[in-house]
Design a protein around this motif. Structure first.
Motif, mmCIF file in Angstrom:
data_model
loop_
_atom_site.group_PDB
_atom_site.id
_atom_site.type_symbol
_atom_site.label_atom_id
_atom_site.label_comp_id
_atom_site.label_asym_id
_atom_site.label_seq_id
_atom_site.Cartn_x
_atom_site.Cartn_y
_atom_site.Cartn_z
ATOM 1 N N THR A 1 -20.074 -48.958 -30.059
ATOM 2 C CA THR A 1 -20.099 -47.558 -30.298
ATOM 3 C C THR A 1 -18.850 -46.745 -30.117
ATOM 4 O O THR A 1 -18.711 -45.886 -30.849
ATOM 5 N N ASP A 2 -18.032 -47.354 -29.289
ATOM 6 C CA ASP A 2 -16.605 -46.622 -29.257
ATOM 7 C C ASP A 2 -15.924 -46.727 -30.606
ATOM 8 O O ASP A 2 -15.172 -45.677 -30.946
ATOM 9 N N LYS A 3 -16.010 -47.869 -31.456
ATOM 10 C CA LYS A 3 -15.541 -47.836 -32.631
ATOM 11 C C LYS A 3 -15.958 -46.955 -33.786
ATOM 12 O O LYS A 3 -15.444 -46.295 -34.028
ATOM 13 N N ILE A 4 -17.333 -46.906 -33.690
ATOM 14 C CA ILE A 4 -18.177 -45.881 -34.500
ATOM 15 C C ILE A 4 -17.706 -44.531 -34.301
ATOM 16 O O ILE A 4 -17.415 -43.825 -35.009
ATOM 17 N N MET A 5 -17.672 -44.228 -32.800
ATOM 18 C CA MET A 5 -17.428 -42.964 -32.508
ATOM 19 C C MET A 5 -15.889 -42.381 -32.852
ATOM 20 O O MET A 5 -15.731 -41.179 -33.463
ATOM 21 N N GLY A 6 -15.131 -43.432 -32.633
ATOM 22 C CA GLY A 6 -13.709 -43.104 -32.986
ATOM 23 C C GLY A 6 -13.736 -42.844 -34.589
ATOM 24 O O GLY A 6 -12.922 -41.764 -35.052
ATOM 25 N N LEU A 7 -14.383 -43.544 -35.432
ATOM 26 C CA LEU A 7 -13.910 -43.398 -36.794
ATOM 27 C C LEU A 7 -14.762 -42.046 -37.066
ATOM 28 O O LEU A 7 -14.302 -41.219 -37.985
ATOM 29 N N GLU A 8 -15.944 -41.800 -36.632
ATOM 30 C CA GLU A 8 -16.641 -40.439 -36.880
ATOM 31 C C GLU A 8 -15.688 -39.309 -36.486
ATOM 32 O O GLU A 8 -15.721 -38.241 -37.257
ATOM 33 N N ILE B 1 -16.628 -42.349 -45.830
ATOM 34 C CA ILE B 1 -17.570 -41.819 -46.995
ATOM 35 C C ILE B 1 -18.388 -40.652 -46.444
ATOM 36 O O ILE B 1 -18.501 -39.710 -46.988
ATOM 37 N N ARG B 2 -18.907 -41.050 -45.202
ATOM 38 C CA ARG B 2 -19.919 -40.126 -44.774
ATOM 39 C C ARG B 2 -19.200 -38.848 -44.316
ATOM 40 O O ARG B 2 -19.568 -37.840 -44.486
ATOM 41 N N ARG B 3 -17.874 -39.306 -43.804
ATOM 42 C CA ARG B 3 -17.274 -37.863 -43.246
ATOM 43 C C ARG B 3 -16.587 -37.125 -44.508
ATOM 44 O O ARG B 3 -16.697 -35.830 -44.515
ATOM 45 N N LEU B 4 -16.315 -37.672 -45.481
ATOM 46 C CA LEU B 4 -15.836 -37.051 -46.820
ATOM 47 C C LEU B 4 -17.139 -36.158 -47.271
ATOM 48 O O LEU B 4 -16.989 -35.248 -47.671
ATOM 49 N N ARG B 5 -18.262 -37.039 -47.269
ATOM 50 C CA ARG B 5 -19.555 -36.135 -47.883
ATOM 51 C C ARG B 5 -19.866 -34.928 -47.106
ATOM 52 O O ARG B 5 -20.249 -33.857 -47.405
ATOM 53 N N SER B 6 -19.625 -35.039 -45.573
ATOM 54 C CA SER B 6 -19.718 -33.900 -45.002
ATOM 55 C C SER B 6 -18.765 -32.565 -45.196
ATOM 56 O O SER B 6 -19.125 -31.549 -45.233
ATOM 57 N N GLY C 1 -10.664 -55.691 -40.055
ATOM 58 C CA GLY C 1 -11.578 -54.818 -39.339
ATOM 59 C C GLY C 1 -12.851 -55.001 -39.991
ATOM 60 O O GLY C 1 -13.173 -55.476 -40.807
ATOM 61 N N ASP C 2 -13.714 -54.226 -39.423
ATOM 62 C CA ASP C 2 -15.078 -54.136 -39.914
ATOM 63 C C ASP C 2 -15.538 -53.343 -41.124
ATOM 64 O O ASP C 2 -14.470 -52.277 -41.127
ATOM 65 N N GLY C 3 -15.864 -53.954 -41.972
ATOM 66 C CA GLY C 3 -16.380 -53.033 -43.313
ATOM 67 C C GLY C 3 -17.010 -51.839 -43.260
ATOM 68 O O GLY C 3 -16.788 -50.921 -44.167
ATOM 69 N N LYS C 4 -17.567 -51.724 -41.899
ATOM 70 C CA LYS C 4 -18.094 -50.323 -41.859
ATOM 71 C C LYS C 4 -17.289 -49.203 -41.695
ATOM 72 O O LYS C 4 -17.616 -47.868 -41.870
ATOM 73 N N VAL C 5 -15.872 -49.262 -41.719
ATOM 74 C CA VAL C 5 -14.965 -48.347 -41.805
ATOM 75 C C VAL C 5 -15.298 -47.644 -42.920
ATOM 76 O O VAL C 5 -14.794 -46.319 -43.245
ATOM 77 N N VAL C 6 -15.459 -48.197 -44.007
ATOM 78 C CA VAL C 6 -15.705 -47.414 -45.607
ATOM 79 C C VAL C 6 -16.844 -46.745 -45.332
ATOM 80 O O VAL C 6 -16.823 -45.308 -45.793
#
Length: 229
Positions: free
Chosen positions: A87-94, A198-203, A189-194
């Protein structure tokens, strides 16, 4: 140009270990043992990349990350996370980090991640063209992005992705292609970073991020920038 890197880590042994390896690569290294100290450093020094631990005394790494992203949107940021804390990884990317490393890590891998990030920092820096599409304008010289003549702040990674898409309208890229082009073929790293980027860009650019018009999802493949009508 000498790259200035700030290491924000409260465990002195880890911080010194990182510094030794960065010194060997010729980087200028600044050390901070707390979030408060890190925010003081960036007020007085031109920091290109921050290596930022999540767990810090006082202000935690996420709060530091959010403040750095607001005040220094073009700074490269690599988060250091605990091995079990996905969750820390995802939060950091978000929140806008460009990459993350899971502790404990191999210093050689950290150097590779830094070099990959530096390539992104210099992405097409000599290109003087301006790309335009509908309401968007991408200035590759000043590295600025506009929608309806209003500047939108992008991270270095987001800028590189938009550049890739707007330079290739209608071309679908799968996640592995985007990883190789933007993060480099040595990225492990994890491909989820893409997907997170993309989600951040769309926002930031879509009127309704849940129904994107410009960054299209091609199911079973990846993403593409919509061609002009």
């Amino acid at each position: 140009m000498r790259i200035n890197i700030m290491v924000v880590e409260d465990e002195e042994s880890i911080r010194k270990f990182i510094k030794i390896n960065l010194d060997r690569e010729g980087y200028a290294v600044y050390e901070a043992s707390s979030g408060e100290e890190a925010l003081e450093i960036v007020k007085n020094e031109q920091i290109d990349i921050a290596i930022l631990d999540v767990m810090l005394p006082g202000i935690d790494g996420f709060e530091v990350l959010k403040e750095l992203r607001i005040k220094y949107p073009k700074m490269g940021i690599i988060m250091l996370t605990a091995k079990s804390q996905d969750t820390d990884k995802i939060m950091g990317l978000e929140y806008g980090s460009d990459d993350y490393m899971t502790k404990p890590f191999n210093p050689a891998e950290l150097i590779l991640r830094i070099k990959s990030l530096i390539r992104r920092l210099d992405f097409d820096s000599d290109n003087k063209n301006i790309l335009e599409f509908g309401p968007f304008k991408l200035d590759l010289s000043s590295r600025e992005f506009y929608k309806n003549n209003v500047k939108i702040e992008l991270t270095r990674t987001e800028f590189a992705i938009i550049d890739l898409f707007m330079s290739n309208p209608g071309k679908a890229f799968d996640r592995d292609q985007i990883l190789d082009i933007i993060w480099g073929v040595d990225f492990s790293g994890d491909g989820k970073v893409v997907d997170v980027n993309i989600r951040r860009l769309r926002s930031k650019i879509e009127e309704d991020p849940s129904k994107p018009i410009y960054i299209e999802t091609i199911w079973g493949i990846g993403y593409r920038w919509r061609e002009e009508d």
